[in-house]
Design an enzyme around this catalytic site. Structure first.
Site, short mmCIF file in Angstrom:
data_model
loop_
_atom_site.label_atom_id
_atom_site.label_comp_id
_atom_site.label_asym_id
_atom_site.label_seq_id
_atom_site.Cartn_x
_atom_site.Cartn_y
_atom_site.Cartn_z
N HIS A 1 0.83 -1.21 0.00
CA HIS A 1 0.00 0.00 0.00
C HIS A 1 0.87 1.26 0.00
O HIS A 1 0.37 2.35 -0.29
CB HIS A 1 -0.99 0.00 1.18
CG HIS A 1 -0.38 0.18 2.53
ND1 HIS A 1 0.02 -0.87 3.32
CD2 HIS A 1 -0.11 1.31 3.25
CE1 HIS A 1 0.49 -0.41 4.47
NE2 HIS A 1 0.43 0.92 4.45
N GLY B 1 3.31 5.78 9.21
CA GLY B 1 4.70 5.91 8.80
C GLY B 1 5.52 4.66 9.09
O GLY B 1 6.60 4.48 8.52
N SER C 1 4.46 1.73 8.32
CA SER C 1 4.10 0.75 7.29
C SER C 1 5.32 0.33 6.48
O SER C 1 6.13 1.16 6.06
CB SER C 1 3.05 1.33 6.34
OG SER C 1 1.82 1.45 6.98
N SER D 1 1.99 -4.29 7.81
CA SER D 1 0.89 -3.97 6.92
C SER D 1 -0.01 -2.90 7.52
O SER D 1 -0.21 -1.83 6.95
CB SER D 1 0.08 -5.22 6.59
OG SER D 1 -1.06 -4.91 5.81
#
Length: 293
Positions: free
Chosen positions: A130, A238, A240, A255
């Site tokens: 993502h 942040g 991720s 995730s």
């Protein structure tokens, strides 16, 4: 009074028969170090084409390295015992890419480095899908460009690759922690109940336990991701893509989650094995070096 000696005058017999004092290697080295100091004093005006200089006792000279020999001669003008050596490229500053480091994209967005990997001679960092779905050119700490998005898998799974195209970056098998760097030695998966630790660019380094594996998570708006591992660790925006470790074993990349680190929460990570097999990657691993803290 003693005799005055100068070039072109006859020497007294006693002086003519005397052998000159040999110059010792220590004296030669001292003279070369003096020459080195002179060149060092010119550092403020050295051209970019002069890439360095050093004392070479074997040749009794100071070697000046340069991509432009004429510029090197100008730089060292007036000095004896200088040897010019041509080089094809200038040196560059290198920075290390480590798990947990901040990465940002040119289109707006901040995430974290997960792990370093290669496929053939192509270099990649693994992060969240993502994140890479945002596109753009990604940069590391300090804003130095790393490279473009190479691959994205999201939703369904949540992993992506940024190609490391900039020569300014060195890949490592390190992950940031609160006690130095963790060495990535492999990717053996942790089981339910095992300790795992997150290295993220926002919340830093902290640990928890695996709660469930193989979970399907609905993030809303059609973003359903399956095969995730749930933990009782917290995370923040942040983080991720950040590294999940269990000891020296890479587990995966962050995730998402719920809650936060102020009040507590839970997180989900994408197992690393799925990323490696899908994209045909080799994880960069290695033994801990002596300078690792």
């Amino acid at each position: 009074m003693g005799a005055l000696l100068s070039v072109g005058m006859a020497l007294p017999a006693s002086a003519a028969s005397a052998s000159p004092e040999p110059i010792s290697s220590a004296q030669r080295l001292l003279a070369l170090q003096g020459l080195m100091a002179v060149l060092d004093s010119r550092s403020g005006s050295v051209p970019n084409s002069v890439t360095g200089w050093y004392v070479d006792p074997a040749s009794n000279s100071v070697v000046v390295l340069a991509t432009d020999d004429a510029a090197a001669r100008t730089f060292a003008a007036g000095q004896r015992h200088v040897r010019i050596e041509h080089v094809d490229a200038r040196p560059r500053l290198l920075a290390d890419l480590r798990g947990g480091d901040t990465i940002t994209t040119s289109v707006g967005g901040r995430c974290s480095v997960g792990f370093n990997a290669i496929s053939g001679h192509t270099r990649y960092i693994i992060t969240a899908g993502h994140c890479t779905k945002l596109g753009g050119t990604w940069s590391g700490p300090g804003g130095t460009a790393i490279g473009p998005v190479a691959k994205t898998t999201f939703p369904g799974h949540d992993f992506g690759l940024v190609e490391v195209t900039s020569a300014a970056w060195e890949q490592t098998h390190d992950v940031d922690s609160d006690h130095g760097y963790l060495n990535v030695a492999g990717d053996a998966p942790a089981a339910v109940g095992d300790q795992v630790c997150l290295s993220g660019s926002t919340s830093g380094y902290h640990c928890g336990k695996v709660v469930a594996v193989g979970e399907t998570v609905n993030y809303g708006d059609g973003d359903v991701v399956n095969g995730l591992t749930r933990t009782d660790m917290c995370a923040e925006a942040g983080d991720s893509g950040g590294s999940i470790m269990s000891g020296s074993q890479a587990q995966g990349t962050l995730s998402g989650g719920s809650g936060g680190c102020l009040l507590g929460g839970q997180t989900y990570f994408q197992p690393i094995q799925q990323v490696l097999s899908t994209y045909g990657l080799t994880l960069i691993t290695g033994a801990a070096s002596q300078d690792q803290r």
